[in-house]
Design an enzyme around this catalytic site. Structure first.
Site, PDB file in Angstrom:
ATOM      1  N   LYS A 106       7.063  -5.793 -11.050  1.00 35.78           N
ATOM      2  CA  LYS A 106       7.014  -4.441 -11.669  1.00 35.78           C
ATOM      3  C   LYS A 106       8.345  -4.595 -12.418  1.00 35.78           C
ATOM      4  O   LYS A 106       9.391  -5.046 -12.154  1.00 35.78           O
ATOM      5  CB  LYS A 106       7.269  -3.322 -10.477  1.00 35.78           C
ATOM      6  CG  LYS A 106       7.299  -2.013 -11.243  1.00 35.78           C
ATOM      7  CD  LYS A 106       7.202  -1.096  -9.861  1.00 35.78           C
ATOM      8  CE  LYS A 106       6.732   0.560 -10.329  1.00 35.78           C
ATOM      9  NZ  LYS A 106       6.791   1.281  -9.251  1.00 35.78           N
ATOM     10  N   GLU A 112      -0.965  10.655   3.268  1.00 42.33           N
ATOM     11  CA  GLU A 112      -0.648  11.996   3.554  1.00 42.33           C
ATOM     12  C   GLU A 112      -1.547  12.580   4.850  1.00 42.33           C
ATOM     13  O   GLU A 112      -0.941  13.170   5.597  1.00 42.33           O
ATOM     14  CB  GLU A 112      -1.135  12.806   2.263  1.00 42.33           C
ATOM     15  CG  GLU A 112      -0.118  12.660   1.142  1.00 42.33           C
ATOM     16  CD  GLU A 112      -0.499  11.584   0.299  1.00 42.33           C
ATOM     17  OE1 GLU A 112       0.262  11.185  -0.571  1.00 42.33           O
ATOM     18  OE2 GLU A 112      -1.617  10.820   0.452  1.00 42.33           O
ATOM     19  N   ARG A 131      -4.295  16.153  -0.132  1.00 40.06           N
ATOM     20  CA  ARG A 131      -4.773  15.186   0.383  1.00 40.06           C
ATOM     21  C   ARG A 131      -5.029  15.007   1.964  1.00 40.06           C
ATOM     22  O   ARG A 131      -5.754  14.291   2.623  1.00 40.06           O
ATOM     23  CB  ARG A 131      -4.316  13.799  -0.077  1.00 40.06           C
ATOM     24  CG  ARG A 131      -4.244  13.552  -1.631  1.00 40.06           C
ATOM     25  CD  ARG A 131      -3.493  12.423  -1.987  1.00 40.06           C
ATOM     26  NE  ARG A 131      -4.008  11.181  -1.494  1.00 40.06           N
ATOM     27  CZ  ARG A 131      -4.530  10.167  -2.216  1.00 40.06           C
ATOM     28  NH1 ARG A 131      -4.801  10.309  -3.778  1.00 40.06           N
ATOM     29  NH2 ARG A 131      -5.154   8.967  -1.812  1.00 40.06           N
TER      30      ARG A 131
END
Length: 641
Positions: free
Chosen positions: A289, A375, A403
């Site tokens: 990243k 979640e 979610r």
């Protein structure tokens, strides 16, 4: 800000078709130019930087090998899609990224045929790609693509259960489907859990660079004379690394790990898979990243999200504020209560920094839990903590709490467990647009029996609501607060518990009463200043609670005024609907009361500044002023600039 970099190859690219005649060496140079162009573009607008820099080579290779948009390329989460946007005809609009009427920061179906599926929540790509694959095999219409379906999913997104539900189904169906696991060992926060450990073991045993010519698991794609030798080589490597056993058990041919920045590896493997794959394939690519931009590579979050910045130094241009952010106020209040009560624990889903729980984790590491992008699990885990005698604060963005709604209903509400929901990013959030708007939590929580639902009007009220949640053991309780800085009120030394279901009077007036729920109260105050110049002095109250409602306050406002207006930063079906239900049950409308409810409109509002989004919603001070005049029969006024 630096000048735009020289990009002679990139300047020739009007779309992916222009890349397919390029040599491999030209594609490598193109990747370097693309990386520089993305850095320059994001420095001008701000946005998600690190994730896109990590997939530059993958993006180039995918568009060079596959026939997009006939082949459907699906990004997951999709904040890594900026290089994809540059290569697919949107380069000249990158200066509008995440701005009003500009390019979305995510993939968006209405924006380009190269965006076959919108995604701003994680872990959806494999399900969508499988849907495209089945539609293809069932003869779906040509305009919807009849080629391959390729899902590019991050290792953080791969931690969510939905990804495995999709893989299990894909393995069972056996459809030709290509999944690329973009493994950078970091989503927004460092990854957690057994999946992260498993992926780490896949390439920790031996340097994969030594085996870059060997695509483990791709034996079936090789010409027959080479298959036996490849099998022997694969067995040798199995003795040195763990291998992709999990993915193979799910029915996928596993290839990797490979270096996701080495086009000499990526291009031949993609070409082989494209020409020979018959069923589901997973290519495991290791990436970095923030790759290629030192300030991002060295940042703790690898340059995940940035405001406008100087390309040379990486320094971000940030506006100074005298008021603390709501998130920091919540975090510090929770820390204070955690110091006094060792039963206070905190749960988040891959957003420790975003929710402020990184501070709690530093102070109380054994009482803070990052469950990853999960979640549903996070909500039920919190329910278990509550059932076990702890005081869990489940801190989620409003958009992500959606979610876990089944778990909120089934595992928390029905059992009346005292889970404390700290709902960040309530209301409209600006540049992330409709996908991240916190529009629906009041409506979907306040309709659940036994739930207590609060909204802070300012940062001091937020401190009181944290204290209220700590003290509340009678069932689930939620409090919501927006993104960004507070309004600058003086903060108390410590929050104090509020009386459940009781609002507060803000100013006494006559004729019209305004009952505010949440931080639109500051806009109400501004509207009242404008109305005062016309000799109109509304009564203003802060509801504090959407459930239970302050019946006495609401009925008194209705009795003593000709009109009542409610205002909230939420969708139809929320606070205003509950007030209307109360007034109807009590027969108040029979007395001639004029009632208006100001809510978010029944549309998804595209990205812009929060002020511009609230202008579209009709919830700014000028809109409130106009609503008061309308209900008084004094006509509309033009909105102030």
């Amino acid at each position: 800000m630096s000048d735009r970099p020289s990009t002679p190859l990139l300047d020739r690219i009007a779309g992916p078709a222009d890349m397919r005649g390029m040599s491999d060496s030209e594609l490598k140079r193109l990747a370097g130019e693309l990386r520089a162009d993305v850095i320059h573009a994001v420095s001008q607008t701000g946005g998600h930087l690190g994730a896109g820099l990590g997939v530059v080579e993958l993006t180039v290779a995918l568009h060079a090998v596959f026939d997009t948009p006939r082949d459907r390329l699906i990004w997951d989460v999709s904040h890594q899609c900026y290089p994809h946007k540059v290569l697919t005809g949107r380069r000249d609009r990158m200066n509008t990224l995440r701005q009003k009427d500009g390019l979305s920061g995510f993939t968006k179906r209405s924006e380009s045929p190269f965006d076959p599926f919108g995604a701003a929540h994680s872990s959806t790509s494999i399900s969508a790609a499988l849907g495209f694959s089945v539609a293809r095999d069932l003869g779906g219409s040509p305009e919807h693509g009849l080629g391959d379906a390729i899902a590019v999913i991050g290792d953080g997104a791969m931690s969510a259960g939905m990804a495995y539900e999709a893989m299990n189904n894909a393995g069972h169906l056996g459809k030709r489907l290509i999944v690329i696991l973009n493994d950078n060992e970091m989503s927004i926060a460092p990854p957690v859990g057994a999946m992260s450990a498993y992926l780490s073991r896949l390439y920790a045993g031996a340097p994969f660079q030594e085996f870059k010519a060997l695509a483990k698991g791709a034996v079936s794609f090789l010409p027959p004379p080479f298959q036996e030798g490849a099998r022997r080589a694969k067995e040798l490597v199995k003795g040195m690394t763990v291998g992709g056993t999990l993915f193979e058990e799910l029915g996928f041919s596993y290839i990797g790990p490979i270096d996701g920045h080495d086009l000499d590896q990526i291009l031949p493997i993609l070409r082989t898979v494209k020409s020979r794959a018959t069923g589901p394939v997973l290519i495991h690519a290791i990436t970095q990243k923030g790759k290629g931009y030192a300030p991002a590579e060295h940042a703790a979050d690898r340059g995940h999200a940035r405001g406008k910045f100087d390309v040379v130094t990486g320094a971000q241009a940030k506006a100074k504020s005298n008021a603390p952010s709501y998130t920091s106020v919540f975090a510090k209040a929770l820390l204070a209560h955690g110091a006094e009560d060792d039963k206070v624990v905190a749960v988040t889903a891959a957003m420790p920094d975003g929710t402020g729980l990184n501070l709690f984790a530093e102070r109380y590491p054994s009482r803070c839990f990052d469950v990853g992008i999960a979640e549903q699990h996070g909500v039920t885990f919190s329910a278990g903590l509550a059932a076990g005698g702890m005081k869990p604060f489940c801190a989620l963005y409003s958009t992500f709490l959606q979610r876990g709604y089944d778990q909120v209903v089934h595992d928390v509400a029905i059992q009346r467990l005292p889970v404390r929901f700290a709902i960040d990013r309530a209301g409209l959030v600006g540049a992330d647009g409709a996908t991240h708007a916190g529009a629906f939590d009041v409506a979907f929580l306040a309709n659940l029996p036994g739930f207590t639902v609060m909204a802070a009007a300012d940062e001091a009220e937020l401190m009181h609501m944290v204290a209220t949640a700590v003290a509340h053991d009678e069932g689930p309780i939620a409090f919501r607060f927006p993104r960004g800085e507070g309004v600058g009120v003086e903060l108390p030394a410590k929050g104090v518990p509020l009386e459940i279901g009781k609002g507060r009077m803000v100013r006494e007036g006559s004729g019209v009463a305004i009952l505010s729920f949440g931080t639109r109260l500051s806009e109400v105050e501004t509207a009242c200043e404008g109305l005062a110049a016309r000799g109109i002095t509304p009564t203003v109250a802060d509801a504090r609670f959407a459930k239970p409602l302050d019946r006495d306050l609401i009925l008194a406002l209705a009795r003593d005024h000709d009109a009542l207006i409610t205002i909230e930063e939420g969708a139809i079906g929320g606070f205003g609907s509950h007030v209307a239900q109360l007034l109807a049950e009590e027969g108040v409308f029979d007395t001639g009361l004029k009632y208006r409810s100001m809510v978010l409109p029944d549309i998804f509002i595209d990205q812009a500044s929060p002020a511009d989004m609230y202008a579209v919603a009709g919830l700014n001070a000028s809109d409130i002023e106009a609503k008061v005049l309308e209900v008084m029969g004094l006509g509309q006024i033009g909105k102030r600039a």
